[in-house]
Design an enzyme around this catalytic site. Structure first.
Site, PDB file in Angstrom:
ATOM      1  N   CYS A   1       0.832  -1.204   0.000  1.00 41.76           N
ATOM      2  CA  CYS A   1       0.000   0.000   0.000  1.00 41.76           C
ATOM      3  C   CYS A   1       0.872   1.262   0.000  1.00 41.76           C
ATOM      4  O   CYS A   1       2.053   1.210   0.339  1.00 41.76           O
ATOM      5  CB  CYS A   1      -0.917   0.001   1.221  1.00 41.76           C
ATOM      6  SG  CYS A   1      -2.227  -1.257   1.166  1.00 41.76           S
TER       7      CYS A   1
ATOM      8  N   CYS B   1      -3.925   0.393  -2.954  1.00 41.92           N
ATOM      9  CA  CYS B   1      -4.473   0.606  -1.624  1.00 41.92           C
ATOM     10  C   CYS B   1      -3.698   1.722  -0.938  1.00 41.92           C
ATOM     11  O   CYS B   1      -2.565   2.033  -1.318  1.00 41.92           O
ATOM     12  CB  CYS B   1      -4.432  -0.674  -0.788  1.00 41.92           C
ATOM     13  SG  CYS B   1      -2.803  -1.441  -0.639  1.00 41.92           S
TER      14      CYS B   1
END
Length: 290
Positions: A99, A180
């Site tokens: 992420c 993400c």
């Protein structure tokens, strides 16, 4: 009987016309190049390089990936390879990304690579296995002969199911779906339609982003050092992008003329006036008092 001067002029004109035709034909050949020569050696070699030197913690069967790729391309005509046809190949090379690290771009390729090189935590599509293996290559098959067509491949725009276009559409979709945390998008403010709905980012990646997984979409609009300044966070197609993000529930930020991006451009073009002006300002700044 023609004079020597007239004959010489005729020869000069003929040679000029021949040279122009040569350049035009050469340009046509460049526009319709066939499959990249030695494509198997390049693709498999890049795969081994990736899992040996770039990401040695990854384990993939490079020969199996090539076999899946070859089966897709050589058994179809050059405009009949769908995104779905690559399903088994992509299944043989699953990959996840951390992420807060994905970097998207459109019309800022050179600058994007420089930016990613400075901020090493960024991952671009070209840093994934599929991007690393197939970057800048051309390929297509030929229906009458089960093999690659090394003489001529159609342009991407010639058909929706182009074998190169279909692979990159699926690769881009997979890349965006895994996004993400915070992501970054680099767009070129020196062109009209910096955000283009028909680009790979606009037509595939943007629609594949999940607002439940992505915290912030950080847009960075950068203009060329020499200009022109056409679009910005508050003007042009960037506004359309922001509206789309808002309608889908994304949080976003937008920055014009990020200082790091400007410095990276100045490193490549230090003689630009804007770079020298910026450097002069930095040199004349007083040191902070201790």
């Amino acid at each position: 009987m023609s004079s020597p001067k007239t004959s010489a002029s005729f020869v000069l004109i003929s040679m000029t016309l021949w040279f122009i035709m040569f350049l035009r034909c050469r340009g046509q050949l460049r526009a319709h190049l066939g499959t990249t020569p030695n494509i198997k050696d390049i693709v498999v070699g890049r795969c081994y390089s990736y899992i040996t030197l770039v990401k040695p913690s990854f384990r993939y069967d490079c020969e199996e990936i090539w076999r899946q790729f070859e089966e897709v391309v050589v058994r179809q005509s050059s405009c009949n390879v769908t995104v779905e046809d690559y399903y088994h190949m992509f299944s043989a090379m699953p990959q996840t990304w951390p992420c807060d690290s994905l970097l998207f771009w459109s019309k800022t390729r050179t600058l994007m690579h420089s930016y990613a090189a400075v901020f090493r935590h960024f991952w671009t599509l070209e840093d994934t296995l599929v991007g690393y293996m197939f970057n800048d290559l051309i390929w297509c098959g030929q229906e009458e002969d089960s093999g690659f067509d090394f003489s001529s491949c159609p342009e991407w725009s010639a058909c929706r199911n182009h074998p190169v276009y279909s692979l990159w559409r699926q690769a881009s979709k997979n890349f965006a779906e895994m996004a993400c945390g915070n992501i970054t998008v680099l767009l070129n403010g020196s062109i009209t339609n910096a955000f283009n709905r028909k680009s790979m980012f606009g037509s595939v990646e943007l629609d594949s982003l999940n607002p439940r997984r992505v915290n912030y979409v950080n847009i960075k609009v950068v203009t060329n050092l020499e200009g022109p300044l056409i679009e910005s966070c508050s003007e042009g197609s960037i506004v359309d992008l922001i509206q789309i993000l808002q309608s889908r529930g994304f949080h976003w930020t937008c920055t014009d003329n990020d200082q790091t991006l400007m410095i990276l451009q100045c490193i490549q073009n230090p003689k630009e006036t804007s770079c020298q002006t910026c450097a002069s300002k930095l040199l004349t700044q007083k040191e902070p008092q201790i």
